[in-house]
Design an enzyme around this catalytic site. Structure first.
Site, PDB file in Angstrom:
ATOM      1  N   GLY A   1      39.091  50.532  31.214  1.00 18.39           N
ATOM      2  CA  GLY A   1      39.458  49.045  30.892  1.00 18.39           C
ATOM      3  C   GLY A   1      40.222  49.019  29.755  1.00 18.39           C
ATOM      4  CB  SER A   2      41.290  45.941  27.594  1.00 23.49           C
ATOM      5  OG  SER A   2      39.778  45.670  27.286  1.00 23.49           O
TER       6      SER A   2
ATOM      7  N   GLY B   1      36.573  49.200  25.192  1.00 29.93           N
ATOM      8  CA  GLY B   1      36.064  50.240  24.831  1.00 29.93           C
ATOM      9  C   GLY B   1      35.319  50.503  23.718  1.00 29.93           C
TER      10      GLY B   1
ATOM     11  CD  GLU C   1      40.117  58.356  31.280  1.00 34.00           C
ATOM     12  OE1 GLU C   1      41.294  57.981  31.254  1.00 34.00           O
ATOM     13  OE2 GLU C   1      39.595  59.379  31.847  1.00 34.00           O
TER      14      GLU C   1
ATOM     15  CB  CYS D   1      45.958  52.585  32.743  1.00 33.56           C
ATOM     16  SG  CYS D   1      45.929  53.686  34.135  1.00 33.56           S
TER      17      CYS D   1
HETATM   18  P1  NAD Z   1      38.610  44.543  30.894  1.00 26.51           P
HETATM   19  O1  NAD Z   1      38.543  45.546  29.678  1.00 26.51           O
HETATM   20  O2  NAD Z   1      38.943  43.335  30.873  1.00 26.51           O
HETATM   21  O3  NAD Z   1      37.603  45.210  31.823  1.00 26.51           O
HETATM   22  C1  NAD Z   1      37.160  46.412  32.605  1.00 26.51           C
HETATM   23  C2  NAD Z   1      35.744  46.564  32.837  1.00 26.51           C
HETATM   24  O4  NAD Z   1      35.055  46.379  31.527  1.00 26.51           O
HETATM   25  C3  NAD Z   1      35.307  45.207  33.594  1.00 26.51           C
HETATM   26  O5  NAD Z   1      34.338  45.848  34.504  1.00 26.51           O
HETATM   27  C4  NAD Z   1      34.729  44.359  32.603  1.00 26.51           C
HETATM   28  O6  NAD Z   1      33.617  43.530  33.116  1.00 26.51           O
HETATM   29  C5  NAD Z   1      33.985  45.527  31.576  1.00 26.51           C
HETATM   30  N1  NAD Z   1      33.708  44.941  30.273  1.00 26.51           N
HETATM   31  C6  NAD Z   1      34.177  44.291  29.495  1.00 26.51           C
HETATM   32  N2  NAD Z   1      33.666  44.012  28.336  1.00 26.51           N
HETATM   33  C7  NAD Z   1      32.596  44.663  28.464  1.00 26.51           C
HETATM   34  C8  NAD Z   1      31.573  44.829  27.600  1.00 26.51           C
HETATM   35  N3  NAD Z   1      31.444  44.489  26.099  1.00 26.51           N
HETATM   36  N4  NAD Z   1      30.507  45.941  27.825  1.00 26.51           N
HETATM   37  C9  NAD Z   1      30.645  46.212  29.060  1.00 26.51           C
HETATM   38  N5  NAD Z   1      31.269  46.032  29.894  1.00 26.51           N
HETATM   39  C10 NAD Z   1      32.412  45.188  29.670  1.00 26.51           C
HETATM   40  O7  NAD Z   1      39.969  45.388  31.733  1.00 26.51           O
HETATM   41  P2  NAD Z   1      40.838  44.805  32.997  1.00 26.51           P
HETATM   42  O8  NAD Z   1      41.606  43.677  32.370  1.00 26.51           O
HETATM   43  O9  NAD Z   1      39.987  44.950  34.248  1.00 26.51           O
HETATM   44  O10 NAD Z   1      41.726  46.068  33.249  1.00 26.51           O
HETATM   45  C11 NAD Z   1      42.970  46.349  32.578  1.00 26.51           C
HETATM   46  C12 NAD Z   1      42.755  47.340  31.372  1.00 26.51           C
HETATM   47  O11 NAD Z   1      42.259  48.572  31.895  1.00 26.51           O
HETATM   48  C13 NAD Z   1      44.283  47.631  30.926  1.00 26.51           C
HETATM   49  O12 NAD Z   1      44.059  47.724  29.492  1.00 26.51           O
HETATM   50  C14 NAD Z   1      44.661  48.856  31.360  1.00 26.51           C
HETATM   51  O13 NAD Z   1      45.315  49.811  30.599  1.00 26.51           O
HETATM   52  C15 NAD Z   1      43.138  49.643  31.559  1.00 26.51           C
HETATM   53  N6  NAD Z   1      42.864  50.704  32.423  1.00 26.51           N
HETATM   54  C16 NAD Z   1      42.938  52.017  32.018  1.00 26.51           C
HETATM   55  C17 NAD Z   1      42.798  53.093  32.846  1.00 26.51           C
HETATM   56  C18 NAD Z   1      42.827  54.643  32.354  1.00 26.51           C
HETATM   57  O14 NAD Z   1      42.557  55.384  33.279  1.00 26.51           O
HETATM   58  N7  NAD Z   1      43.275  54.760  31.245  1.00 26.51           N
HETATM   59  C19 NAD Z   1      42.762  52.938  34.354  1.00 26.51           C
HETATM   60  C20 NAD Z   1      42.931  51.642  34.640  1.00 26.51           C
HETATM   61  C21 NAD Z   1      42.983  50.457  33.772  1.00 26.51           C
END
Ligand code: NAD
Length: 508
Positions: A238-239, A243, A260, A294
């Site tokens: 995720g973002s 992370g 990731e 991503c």
């Molecule tokens: P996001 O960070 O909003 O959410 C990702 C996941 O994390 C969701 O399941 C969310 O509920 C969970 N989450 C959020 N805050 C949390 C916390 N405090 N504790 C535990 N879990 C939490 O991201 P998004 O909008 O779903 O996806 C887009 C982002 O993901 C972009 O930044 C993209 O680059 C990244 N991404 C990275 C990869 C990679 O392999 N590097 C792959 C896909 C997406």
């Protein structure tokens, strides 16, 4: 409910918890399609108490699963791959409906799940340790790999099924169980996948709680996985902001993370480049999945002698992208995931203009003509900037591409590496010295660096992940499986004496 959704086990109201049994008694949330805003179905979320129980069930499942020989664990994954082959059209359609990526890309995502199943089956016979020479007589020194435990898998919306499989199929052949917390934007994809995995486990006799599911918010399901000591590894996609929070929580209890996170991926185009190839790769990288990968291409760093020619081709390509219903085979770009994503793209466009950037095409904030009512459609935007402006340093998760010029190759590398993220990169050149410098120690600082290939669309055979704010994790192929196991070093004395290492004499 339509037949094909029913075949995936999706009803109008769905339980969002699976820990061997289906349940969930938390809030009922709707999953709406970004295609036209219509509600597809509802999901009952996990409560805090249900998260607690589910992790316990996954741990019990792990205790049994770790004793199953690895190649026999592979048999469950082989059957999972076959089941995915069977339901590929329906599952891809659900991915398109729930997140809006075009059908061809959704089919590619399900194919990636099938590929990783095949890969994991092969791996299940290859968890080799080393035997090393011991310095002591009549001693054997070796390393072996054991199953690790419950792996928490937190996934982003944009790959709602593949990221689960990158983690879960490898973790499963390694002897781990998985607790999956999907994005709140993609619960139906997660339920459909878990139903498939459950069916396969029931056929092979594996405890289906090895594939536990917790649909729920970041605060309940997500934070539970981050803080629970029964979860030795949290793999979070995720973002960068997410992370940072998850990493701190997991490391506070000395757990492990596999992160990731976001990218800010660039392509360098040098004077000797084949522009035809470069344009095709850049357009797919910037516009594919509506700029919500991503690995999406966000920056083009082009030599000043060919900037005008490249801009002209990119503008023509951006303006001809067919935008609309992603279920229509002629569409190249579907909607953004949400209203918030549209607002974030517009805000970035306004900000870049304030910071001195110039819009070359798109970016007017109106939905393209002919797109479905109620959807979140935007035209892809191409902008010219003079270097890494503050707005460029951030990942705007949308089809927004910045073009900047360079004069000297060192300047191109400096621009390339001058952002906080380090996921994917590419160079288009026919000058092998430039290519080698880009791939060398002082070149691209990303986890993925390509020559005459774009930033987007990695194969599963290589390790996938990035450096700096992208988090440093590696998933998928190569030796990434080692993250999902615990390493043990063994010394075996088959002599009658007890020599100590380093020749230490201790008493008689
Ligand atoms: P996001 O960070 O909003 O959410 C990702 C996941 O994390 C969701 O399941 C969310 O509920 C969970 N989450 C959020 N805050 C949390 C916390 N405090 N504790 C535990 N879990 C939490 O991201 P998004 O909008 O779903 O996806 C887009 C982002 O993901 C972009 O930044 C993209 O680059 C990244 N991404 C990275 C990869 C990679 O392999 N590097 C792959 C896909 C997406």
């Amino acid at each position: 409910m339509q037949d094909w959704l029913q075949r995936l086990g999706i009803a109008e109201e769905n339980p969002g918890v699976f820990d061997g049994d289906w349940g969930g008694s938390g809030a009922l949330v709707e999953s709406a399609s970004p295609i036209d805003g219509s509600v597809i179905a509802c999901v009952r979320q996990a409560t805090a108490a249900e998260c607690e129980t589910a992790v316990g069930r996954a741990h019990e499942a792990f205790l049994k699963w770790r004793m199953v020989p690895a190649p026999a664990r592979g048999e469950t994954i082989r059957r999972l791959g076959n089941e995915l082959r069977r339901v590929k059209p329906e599952l891809a359609r659900l991915v398109t409906l729930e997140i809006g990526k075009i059908l061809a890309e959704a089919e590619g995502e399900v194919q990636e799940m099938i590929d990783i199943c095949d890969y994991a089956v092969g791996l299940s016979r290859q968890f080799h340790g080393l035997t090393l020479p011991s310095e002591r007589p009549h001693h054997r020194l070796m390393e072996q790999w054991h199953p690790l435990g419950v792996v928490g898998v937190i996934t982003a919306f944009n790959f709602p099924v593949a990221v689960w499989s990158w983690n879960s199929t490898i973790a499963a052949v390694c002897g781990d169980s998985v607790v999956w917390k999907p994005s709140h934007q993609t619960p139906l994809c997660a339920i459909a996948v878990t139903r498939i995995a459950e069916r396969v486990c029931r056929e092979t006799g594996a405890d289906p709680a090895i594939f536990t599911l917790l649909c729920g918010g970041a605060e309940t399901a997500g934070e539970r996985l981050a803080t629970d000591p029964r979860v030795p590894l949290v793999s979070a996609t995720g973002s960068c902001a997410m992370g940072r929070v998850v990493a701190q929580k997991v490391s506070a209890r000395l757990g492990r993370t596999l992160l990731e996170l976001g990218g800010n991926n660039a392509v360098i185009v040098t004077p000797s480049a084949n522009l035809e190839l470069a344009v095709r790769a850049i357009v797919f990288g910037a516009v594919g999945t509506a700029g919500q990968r991503c690995t999406s291409t966000r920056r083009v760093i082009v030599h000043e002698s060919i900037t005008a020619a490249l801009k002209e081709r990119l503008i023509a390509a951006f303006e001809s992208v067919r935008i609309g219903d992603p279920l229509d085979g002629a569409t190249l770009m579907g909607p953004l995931i949400s209203r918030e994503a549209v607002i974030a793209m517009q805000a970035a466009i306004e900000r870049l203009q304030r910071e001195g950037g110039r819009i070359l095409c798109g970016g007017d904030g109106t939905a393209p003509e002919g797109t479905p009512e109620g959807g979140r459609y935007m035209k892809p935007c191409l902008a010219e900037v003079s270097g890494n402006l503050p707005v460029v340093l951030e990942e705007t998760f949308a089809p927004l591409l910045y073009v900047m010029s360079y004069r000297e190759f060192d300047e191109a590398i400096a621009l390339h590496n001058g952002v906080p993220q380090g996921l994917s990169s590419g160079i288009f050149t026919n000058d092998f010295r430039e290519a080698e410098r880009f791939l060398g120690a002082s070149g691209s600082d990303c986890g993925i660096a390509n020559g005459n290939a774009g930033t987007s669309g990695a194969e599963i055979g290589g390790a996938f992940g990035g450096e700096k704010d992208t988090g440093g994790g590696r998933e998928s192929g190569s030796d990434s499986w080692e993250h999902y196991m615990r390493r043990q070093t063994n010394t075996i004395n088959y002599g009658d004496d007890l020599p100590l290492a380093q020749g230490i004499e201790f008493g008689d």
